[in-house]
Each structure stands twice: as C-alpha cells, then as structure tokens.
Design an enzyme around this catalytic site. Structure first.
Site, PDB file in Angstrom:
ATOM      1  CG  LEU A 174      50.071  43.671 -24.384  1.00  0.00           C
ATOM      2  CD1 LEU A 174      49.275  44.904 -24.792  1.00  0.00           C
ATOM      3  CD2 LEU A 174      51.070  44.037 -23.293  1.00  0.00           C
ATOM      4  CG  HIS A 175      48.946  38.726 -19.449  1.00  0.00           C
ATOM      5  ND1 HIS A 175      48.644  39.447 -18.322  1.00  0.00           N
ATOM      6  CD2 HIS A 175      50.295  38.544 -19.420  1.00  0.00           C
ATOM      7  CE1 HIS A 175      49.737  39.672 -17.628  1.00  0.00           C
ATOM      8  NE2 HIS A 175      50.765  39.144 -18.276  1.00  0.00           N
ATOM      9  CD  GLU A 176      41.488  40.666 -19.632  1.00  0.00           C
ATOM     10  OE1 GLU A 176      41.301  41.564 -18.793  1.00  0.00           O
ATOM     11  OE2 GLU A 176      41.130  40.779 -20.814  1.00  0.00           O
ATOM     12  N   GLY A 177      46.251  40.904 -17.360  1.00  0.00           N
ATOM     13  CA  GLY A 177      46.963  41.660 -16.317  1.00  0.00           C
ATOM     14  C   GLY A 177      47.418  43.022 -16.833  1.00  0.00           C
ATOM     15  CG  HIS A 178      50.370  43.356 -19.944  1.00  0.00           C
ATOM     16  ND1 HIS A 178      50.516  42.049 -20.359  1.00  0.00           N
ATOM     17  CD2 HIS A 178      51.591  43.755 -19.512  1.00  0.00           C
ATOM     18  CE1 HIS A 178      51.774  41.689 -20.216  1.00  0.00           C
ATOM     19  NE2 HIS A 178      52.447  42.690 -19.687  1.00  0.00           N
TER      20      HIS A 178
ATOM     21  N   GLY B 197      52.732  46.870 -12.631  1.00  0.00           N
ATOM     22  CA  GLY B 197      52.051  45.782 -11.937  1.00  0.00           C
ATOM     23  C   GLY B 197      52.775  45.386 -10.654  1.00  0.00           C
ATOM     24  CE  LYS B 198      50.381  46.320  -4.369  1.00  0.00           C
ATOM     25  NZ  LYS B 198      49.205  46.326  -3.507  1.00  0.00           N
TER      26      LYS B 198
ATOM     27  CB  SER C 126      53.349  35.657 -16.060  1.00  0.00           C
ATOM     28  OG  SER C 126      54.610  35.684 -16.703  1.00  0.00           O
TER      29      SER C 126
END
Ligand code: PAF
Length: 291
Positions: free
Chosen positions: A30-34, A149-150, A187
């Site tokens: 996981l990263h900040e996007g998740h 996520g888009k 990503s």
C-alpha cells in the site's frame, strides 16, 4: 483493527457490525493512494456503524503468464499498520487456498467492448480476473459501498458496469488519483523503478498534460475532430518513444464508455479522458487524465 484470514471469521465480524461495510479491495503493498481510498471509505461510513473493510489479496487470476505475479511485493505487516492508521476496521487477508480452495472454474467475463480495449487489449483476461475476484470478494464482504481508485480508470468502469448488470446492491465510488510532487501517479509498481527511471517516469503524466492542453486549445478554436485527436495521440506516443519508453497506447476516449468520441461529440464538449500505458525499462505504468 481486526486482521482476519478466513472467510468464516470475516462473516462473523461483518455480521456483528451494526451496518453493512464500506469496502476497499487492494492487492497490498500500500501507498498513500490506497490510504486516501480508505479515508474516503471512512467518510462514506460516517456514523452509520458501517465498518471499513479492506482486503489484501494478490489475485493470480488477473496476471498474465509473463507478468509480475511471483514478484509482486507482499508486505502484509506494513500494510496492516498503514491501514490501521488510516481508519480501517477490518483487514481481510486470505491465503490463496482460502479464496480459491479449488480451481476457480466459474468466472465473471465482462463484455468485450469494454474489457478487450485499452488495458484488456494488452493484458488478455485481465478484467475477467479482476471481475471474478471482485465479485467473489463482494459476495464475502457484502458491502453497501466500495471504493476504487480512478488511477485504474477502466477497472472502475468495468466494475460499475458489472455491479449494474448483475444487480448488486453496492454503490461504487471512484477515488481521485494521488500524485507525487512531480506529477507521477502513485502506484505499487513505482517501486520497481531505478533512480534514473523514477526521474524519467514523470514524463508519462507530462504527456497526458500536453494532450490535455492541446485538446483544450483545439476545442477553444473549434477545430477538435477525430483527425486532430489522432494526431495528438500519435505525437504523444512518438515523444515517449524518443525518450526511450515503449508505449502501449495513448488514447483520448469518451469518459462514459471509453470509446472514441464522434466529431460531433468532440465539438459539442463530450467529457473525455486520455488514457495511457507505457513500459519504462521492465516496468509497465498506467495513468489517465480527464479532459
Ligand atoms: O486494483 C487492484 O488492486 C485490483 O485489481 C483489485 C481491484 C484489488 C482486484 O484484485
């Protein structure tokens, strides 16, 4: 946060909750996007009593034979810490034997016109793998809403379509793409990039912004048509190639169904999205920008 590995424990935990979950499926690493998706799920849950459920499962069915299933980073301990911090209540992290105790013979096959274009054209069977696991996870988690996520724009569209056609009572919510300061979309696969590649990777989102600006300009001048769009797509591909990328596609499509817009629609201001996938060294990156 409860860390759960079995379907039986997941069912017990969701049954004990006062309302149906809000769900964020992931493949981990996981990263900040998740985490932004988890925060969005937390907001959607509000004070309804819905638990926020995340899943971490690297789904073999959506990887092609020459893709990175074996090397995809498995970082469950770190993922669990991050999810806890972001407000996740239940983390469902099944083993392969738990989720696929026998070969998954029944599959959810999305329609070719949506799933065999763009990503599907370069990753045969990818969306069947995604739909099959997401449908199965939906059956297990029984969420009232799920956040995707888009960044995976086509995936979000395919899932929305599946939910509508299958009559699943689940609200599908799109989460905005998070970007690094230089514009690179976050990503899990960015971790594969060398330092030099990471510096170059910014060019993918830059290419999208160039197309965005050119589309806006041509539109403003009343000369946006199919030929102009194709010239912009080709120019973006050529520019990436010159820089050493191997682009699979740079395509401007209608937001609503990812098909090419007609000339009349281009003039009338049809909402568009530019989608791209390109390989830098061994790493394949995707990105998109709504126009
Ligand atoms: O976007 C992903 O990480 C995966 O495709 C998903 C939705 C978790 C299904 O495996």
């Amino acid at each position: 946060m409860k860390l759960i590995h079995t379907i039986a424990d997941l069912r017990a935990a969701t049954a004990a909750a006062p309302a149906a979950p809000v769900f964020v499926p992931t493949m981990g690493n996981l990263h900040e996007g998740h985490l932004a998706l988890i925060r969005r799920a937390r907001e959607l849950a509000g004070d309804s009593g819905s638990p926020v459920v995340a899943s971490v499962f690297v789904n073999r069915l959506q990887f092609g034979p020459n893709e990175d299933f074996d090397t995809y980073p498995r970082t469950l301990e770190r993922d669990a810490e991050l999810l806890k911090g972001a407000g996740c209540d239940i983390l469902f992290a099944p083993s392969e034997a738990e989720l696929y105790p026998e070969p998954q013979g029944y599959k959810v096959v999305p329609p070719a016109e949506l799933a065999d274009i763009l990503e599907g054209a370069f990753r045969p069977g990818f969306f069947t793998g995604v739909c099959t696991v997401v449908h199965k996870l939906f059956n297990l988690v029984q969420p009232r809403a799920a956040v995707f996520g888009k960044k995976d724009y086509q995936q979000l569209m395919v899932i929305r379509n599946m939910v509508r056609q299958m009559g699943l009572p689940i609200e599908i919510v799109g989460g905005e793409t998070l970007r690094a300061e230089d514009g690179l979309a976050l990503s899990s696969r960015n971790g594969y990039l060398s330092a030099d590649e990471r510096a170059e990777a910014v060019q993918l989102s830059a290419a999208l912004r160039t197309v965005q600006a050119a589309v806006a300009e041509a539109r403003g001048a009343g000369r946006l048509d199919g030929t102009a769009v194709m010239a912009l797509e080709d120019a973006a591909m050529a520019s990436l190639r010159t820089r050493g990328w191997a682009p699979d596609y740079v395509l401007v499509r209608r937001q609503r169904d990812l098909l090419p817009a007609t000339d009349a629609e281009l003039v009338a201001g049809e909402p568009l999205v530019c989608l791209t996938a390109a390989k830098l060294g061994k790493t394949r990156l995707i990105d998109n920008l709504e126009l």
